[in-house]
Structures are given as C-alpha cells and as structure tokens.
Design a protein around this motif. Structure first.
Motif, PDB file in Angstrom:
ATOM      1  N   THR A  74       0.872  -1.175   0.000  1.00 26.20           N
ATOM      2  CA  THR A  74       0.000   0.000   0.000  1.00 26.20           C
ATOM      3  C   THR A  74       0.911   1.227   0.000  1.00 26.20           C
ATOM      4  O   THR A  74       2.129   1.109  -0.073  1.00 26.20           O
ATOM      5  N   GLU A  75       0.316   2.393   0.110  1.00 20.55           N
ATOM      6  CA  GLU A  75       1.114   3.614   0.200  1.00 20.55           C
ATOM      7  C   GLU A  75       1.700   3.790   1.595  1.00 20.55           C
ATOM      8  O   GLU A  75       2.548   4.654   1.809  1.00 20.55           O
ATOM      9  N   ASN A  76       1.242   3.001   2.539  1.00 20.88           N
ATOM     10  CA  ASN A  76       1.690   3.135   3.923  1.00 20.88           C
ATOM     11  C   ASN A  76       3.067   2.516   4.137  1.00 20.88           C
ATOM     12  O   ASN A  76       3.456   1.566   3.455  1.00 20.88           O
ATOM     13  N   LEU A  77       3.776   3.043   5.096  1.00 26.15           N
ATOM     14  CA  LEU A  77       5.037   2.456   5.543  1.00 26.15           C
ATOM     15  C   LEU A  77       4.733   1.213   6.372  1.00 26.15           C
ATOM     16  O   LEU A  77       3.804   1.212   7.181  1.00 26.15           O
ATOM     17  N   LEU A  78       5.487   0.150   6.172  1.00 24.90           N
ATOM     18  CA  LEU A  78       5.341  -1.021   7.027  1.00 24.90           C
ATOM     19  C   LEU A  78       6.010  -0.747   8.372  1.00 24.90           C
ATOM     20  O   LEU A  78       7.100  -0.174   8.422  1.00 24.90           O
ATOM     21  N   SER A  79       5.382  -1.169   9.437  1.00 24.70           N
ATOM     22  CA  SER A  79       5.983  -0.987  10.764  1.00 24.70           C
ATOM     23  C   SER A  79       5.559  -2.116  11.682  1.00 24.70           C
ATOM     24  O   SER A  79       4.537  -2.767  11.470  1.00 24.70           O
ATOM     25  N   HIS A  80       6.372  -2.354  12.688  1.00 24.29           N
ATOM     26  CA  HIS A  80       6.148  -3.455  13.626  1.00 24.29           C
ATOM     27  C   HIS A  80       5.474  -2.938  14.888  1.00 24.29           C
ATOM     28  O   HIS A  80       5.852  -1.896  15.426  1.00 24.29           O
ATOM     29  N   VAL A  81       4.478  -3.664  15.340  1.00 22.06           N
ATOM     30  CA  VAL A  81       3.768  -3.322  16.568  1.00 22.06           C
ATOM     31  C   VAL A  81       3.803  -4.527  17.497  1.00 22.06           C
ATOM     32  O   VAL A  81       3.376  -5.620  17.119  1.00 22.06           O
TER      33      VAL A  81
END
Length: 302
Positions: A118-125
C-alpha cells in the motif's frame, strides 16, 4: 475494551473464523500455535513450505495436521510469495512468518505483482500484557524502522492506532518517548514528539486520539511519577501506545518487558493490505498463538 491477551483470544473466538496462510510452515512452535488456534476456533490455516519437514515436525511434536491444507513449496522465497498471493487473491485473510528470514517474507509482501503493498510504511507493533500495568501496552517500532523521520513516525503511529482501535479502544492515548519533556534542538525526539502532539491536536490522527510528546517513559506509564514531577497530561499513566524514537529504544524496552517484567506479548506488522504475523524465533508457541489471535482480530476489523 480488550485489556489482556486472553481477551484478544476470546474476541478472535467469537468473531467469524479467519483464514491464515503460513509461509515456510516447517517450524515446530508455529505449527503448535496454528494447531491450537484452529482447535480454539480462531483460524483455518494453509501451510506452505517443505512438506517433508512439516510432516517431520508433525510426528516429532505429536500433532495432527490431517485437516490442514498443505502446499509443498520447499523454496523459501516461493513459499513466501505463495502465502502472500493467497491473501492478495482473497483465499486467506492474513499471513504468518514461519521458518524463514523476515527479509524474505517482507520482500514477498512488497512484491509489485502479488504482494500486499500500500502507500503506507510497514511498521512493527508489539502488544504487551505487563503484570504491573493495568491494560495492554502497544510498542512501536522496535522491529523494523531504524531511525524514522517525522514523516515516517506519522505512518508508524497511524499503523499502531489502527491496531489499537481493533482492540475496541474508544480513546487511544499515545506517548512519544524522549529523555525529557522540554523541546530541545539537540534532541530530535523532543522536536518530533512536540510536532506529533500538534498534529494530533489538529485532528491528523482522527477523533479520540490523544498524543503527548515529548514525554519520558516513567511519566508515560506511571501516574505516581507524573504527580511527583508535577507533569499534567491525560496520557500520563494511561498510555496505550509507546512510540519510540529509534529501533534500539523499542528493542530494549520490549526485551526488558519480556525478560525482566515477565510480560506476555504478541507481534504484528502493520501497513500492508492485511496483517503480517511476525514473531521472533525465540518466542514460544504461546506467544505465537497470541500473535495469531491478534492478527485475526485486526484482519476481521479491516
């Protein structure tokens, strides 16, 4: 509001069953967690990987995989691509990392043809249930983004808010961590924390999101510390999301919670079209079960 990891499991059991695609499924703890998740009515699963090794783990761990679909793809990259493709085509709802490097799975997730980009940045939660804290604590990003810029922190925080909202949090309280509460041009974390607070006040992160920053860790999680230091904020001692300035801070806090505070945890990657269950090789089957349940609840919310 979901307050414990057990609540996440219960919520996953009560909602429609999700379909999970596991890449390189030849991992004992992963298989145990998937079998348990299916037994609890949380997911159905498709196991992609080296079938010979999967069957070997089945025998070694006295598991029954007779009701699972197994796709024999020994090559790790091809296994990851197939797992991701199943999600992108709607045959599965989310994906989980098995016995392969994170970089391989993420490459598949970001593949231009079959990926979940997607246009979003991947990040870890990471989501922690800490014995000394009164609700779940979301920590981001201690697993992917090394030294995020302000723009990247905006995306990282947005991803974490999506995860928190899936837990039925009517109000999400965010602490942008730094070493002090006063803005200093010598400390980028304070500048970014202040700006994120301003953006929140302008409605950038949506309704019912309270962002405090910069704020030190003790004030974020302890009302007593905030009272002693005369720091007034509705976030102090009530934090839902800890936004860390660098990966080292997030990694350190997370491992301290796990190894010194006996916290239980679940891990997920956000920012793709579907959740990506990502846990450490050192995590046990229970942590992997919680992570599957977390991914299931977020997938259903999406």
């Amino acid at each position: 509001m979901i307050k414990t990891l057990g609540d996440i499991v219960k919520t996953a059991q009560e909602q429609p069953k999700m379909k999970l695609a596991v890449a390189a499924a030849q991992d004992s703890d992963v298989l145990q967690a998937v079998v348990e998740a299916k037994a609890r009515g949380i997911v159905d699963a498709i196991l992609i990987g080296n079938e010979e090794e999967i069957r070997k783990r089945e025998t070694e761990n006295n598991l029954d995989l007779s009701t699972f679909t197994i796709i024999n793809i020994p090559d790790l990259m091809e296994s990851a691509l197939e797992a991701v493709k199943l999600v992108s085509t709607g045959e599965a709802d989310f994906v989980m990392k098995g016995l392969l490097d994170t970089a391989i799975l993420l490459k598949a997730v970001l593949d231009k043809e079959v990926g979940l980009r997607t246009e979003n940045l991947l990040s870890h939660v990471m989501v922690y249930e800490v014995p000394t804290y009164h609700k779940l604590l979301f920590l981001t990003d201690g697993g992917m983004n090394i030294a995020p810029s302000l723009e990247e922190k905006k995306s990282i925080l947005t991803n974490a808010i999506v995860a928190a909202r899936a837990m039925n949090n009517k109000e999400v309280k965010v602490a942008c961590l730094a070493a002090k509460e006063k803005v200093s041009d010598k400390m980028q974390a304070t500048i970014d924390g202040d700006k994120l607070k301003q953006l929140s006040g302008e409605g950038y992160f949506g309704e019912n999101v309270l962002v405090e920053g910069p704020i030190a860790f003790d004030l974020a999680i302890s009302k007593n510390a905030a009272e002693i230091k005369k720091f007034r904020s509705p976030v102090a001692g009530e934090t839902d999301i800890l936004l860390v300035p660098t990966i080292e801070v997030g990694n350190g806090i997370g491992k301290a919670l796990s190894y010194l505070a006996n916290a239980k945890s679940a891990g997920i990657i956000m920012g793709a079209k579907a959740p990506v269950v990502l846990v450490s090789r050192a995590d046990d089957a229970e942590t992997k079960l919680y992570s599957i349940a977390l991914g299931s609840v977020i997938a259903a919310a999406k």
